[in-house]
Design an enzyme around this catalytic site. Sequence first.
Site, PDB file in Angstrom:
ATOM      1  N   HIS A 197       0.852  -1.201   0.000  1.00 42.28           N
ATOM      2  CA  HIS A 197       0.000   0.000   0.000  1.00 42.28           C
ATOM      3  C   HIS A 197       0.881   1.242   0.000  1.00 42.28           C
ATOM      4  CE1 HIS A 197      -3.841  -2.082   1.741  1.00 42.28           C
ATOM      5  NE2 HIS A 197      -3.742  -2.225   0.438  1.00 42.28           N
ATOM      6  N   HIS A 211     -12.046  -8.219  -6.401  1.00 45.23           N
ATOM      7  CA  HIS A 211     -11.650  -6.914  -5.870  1.00 45.23           C
ATOM      8  C   HIS A 211     -10.688  -6.295  -6.869  1.00 45.23           C
ATOM      9  CE1 HIS A 211     -10.059  -3.821  -3.377  1.00 45.23           C
ATOM     10  NE2 HIS A 211      -9.137  -4.518  -2.748  1.00 45.23           N
ATOM     11  N   GLU A 216      -8.451  -3.762  -6.713  1.00 48.70           N
ATOM     12  CA  GLU A 216      -7.164  -3.186  -6.344  1.00 48.70           C
ATOM     13  C   GLU A 216      -6.056  -3.889  -7.133  1.00 48.70           C
ATOM     14  OE1 GLU A 216      -5.311  -1.609  -2.071  1.00 48.70           O
ATOM     15  OE2 GLU A 216      -6.835  -3.186  -2.096  1.00 48.70           O
ATOM     16  N   ASP A 236      -3.236  -5.208  -6.615  1.00 50.02           N
ATOM     17  CA  ASP A 236      -2.611  -6.458  -6.186  1.00 50.02           C
ATOM     18  C   ASP A 236      -3.496  -7.665  -6.501  1.00 50.02           C
ATOM     19  OD1 ASP A 236      -4.172  -5.125  -4.162  1.00 50.02           O
ATOM     20  OD2 ASP A 236      -3.614  -6.682  -2.747  1.00 50.02           O
ATOM     21  N   HIS A 262     -12.252  -4.907   2.143  1.00 50.98           N
ATOM     22  CA  HIS A 262     -12.186  -3.590   2.744  1.00 50.98           C
ATOM     23  C   HIS A 262     -12.404  -2.469   1.739  1.00 50.98           C
ATOM     24  CE1 HIS A 262      -7.909  -2.570   1.459  1.00 50.98           C
ATOM     25  NE2 HIS A 262      -8.029  -3.832   1.118  1.00 50.98           N
ATOM     26  N   ASP A 276      -9.573 -10.491   0.347  1.00 50.68           N
ATOM     27  CA  ASP A 276      -8.715  -9.976   1.430  1.00 50.68           C
ATOM     28  C   ASP A 276      -9.079 -10.524   2.811  1.00 50.68           C
ATOM     29  OD1 ASP A 276      -6.791  -8.452   0.106  1.00 50.68           O
ATOM     30  OD2 ASP A 276      -8.149  -6.755  -0.120  1.00 50.68           O
ATOM     31  N   TYR A 311      -2.847  -8.067  10.041  1.00 49.85           N
ATOM     32  CA  TYR A 311      -3.630  -7.698   8.866  1.00 49.85           C
ATOM     33  C   TYR A 311      -4.998  -7.148   9.285  1.00 49.85           C
ATOM     34  CZ  TYR A 311      -5.400  -7.912   4.103  1.00 49.85           C
ATOM     35  OH  TYR A 311      -5.915  -7.572   2.877  1.00 49.85           O
ATOM     36  N   HIS A 327      -4.132 -13.268  -0.074  1.00 48.28           N
ATOM     37  CA  HIS A 327      -2.744 -13.124   0.357  1.00 48.28           C
ATOM     38  C   HIS A 327      -2.429 -14.195   1.390  1.00 48.28           C
ATOM     39  CE1 HIS A 327      -2.408  -9.250  -1.610  1.00 48.28           C
ATOM     40  NE2 HIS A 327      -3.470  -8.813  -0.963  1.00 48.28           N
TER      41      HIS A 327
END
Length: 399
Positions: free
Chosen positions: A22, A78, A80, A82, A144, A163, A191, A224
Amino acid sequence: MFQIKEKIYWVGYKDWELRRFHGEEYSTHKGSSYNSYLIKDEKLALIDTVWTPFHEEFVDELDHKVGIDKIDLIVINHCEVDHAGSLAHLLERRPDIPIYCTKKGSEMMQKSYHKNWNFNVVKTGDSVELGQYKLIFVEAPMLHWPDTMLTYVQGANLLISNDPFGQHLASPHYYNDQVDQGELFYEAIKYYANIITPFNKLVKAKIKELKALNLPIDMIAPSHGIIWRDNPMQIVEKYEKWCNNYHEGSVTILYDTMWGATKKMALAIAKGLENKGVPAKVINTAKYDKNDIITEVFRSKGIIVGSSTINNGILSSMASILEMIKGLKFKEKVAAAFGSYGWSGESVKIIEGWLKDSGFELVQDGKKINWDPTGDELKECIAFGEAFGEKIKSDGSIQ
């Protein structure tokens, strides 16, 4: 490729060198992984991709092992980077592939990647038949990000959780029963503390909703870190505890100091807490990893925060941590402030203001000392810690 279930494969990327995530906001001392999953059923489905810097290896490996032309659909839980960062490179070769995602997901991907791909918007309960297996989608907004969803593979009893339930941890192993449990659960709580905490109420509601669906789950595969195959619901049970304004009855003392006076105060306050049987951890915010600090705050019932006064304010490391604490919206925690000063002495008042704005209950007036503390003043600091400790019962509740 690594097979995790019949016809289901991990096709992600292990990032051994990653130390910040991030941007510079999250420390990853143990690296991380970007978990993508491939289902080779009558239809071939790809669930998520990997972070953008590794798009060439990812797509080339897929093409070599299965053939990009054989992929029937992609699920993006998601958007994002990553998770979806290799999508553009993949779709350069096959721009027609249907992408299953939430409404927010389609909107955010168009804004992020500036492409009008073949989006298929889904909501909770929608499904796609693959053959032996069926994908069932469960929206999870703000866990999130607004676009987040989970994908359940019916017939495999597999929840691909995105996530939630993940950790930043690179390992030669794939499953929770193969790795050090202390390391695994520390990375999991870290996390949660740093990423998921602001959404506690949503976590609680989503777990309740997930359980109400009565889906048999014998494996949870996050985006992850490690896959949960041995008693996979144990991480769900942890989340149920963590989302309920979790603490372990301890106190964390956060401080920064210029010439050691505030440090002396911090250590004396810790003695006072110990005198009352309250576990106390003392952390110099300028020398300790910020995400590990947040993890300790998450685990604590109370925090006692101290800084020297500088330029009518507080030291920069303390200001940074207080800004992070405020954003995470901790609930049902208590606090107090302390600090040393030379001539103006605003630090304690400033810290108290931050703590109040962050939702902490101030249970006693702050303590400040002019210049270097004397022996008597250190005794006062011990008493300050004892008074704070008396307000916390052995179970962590407030008297």
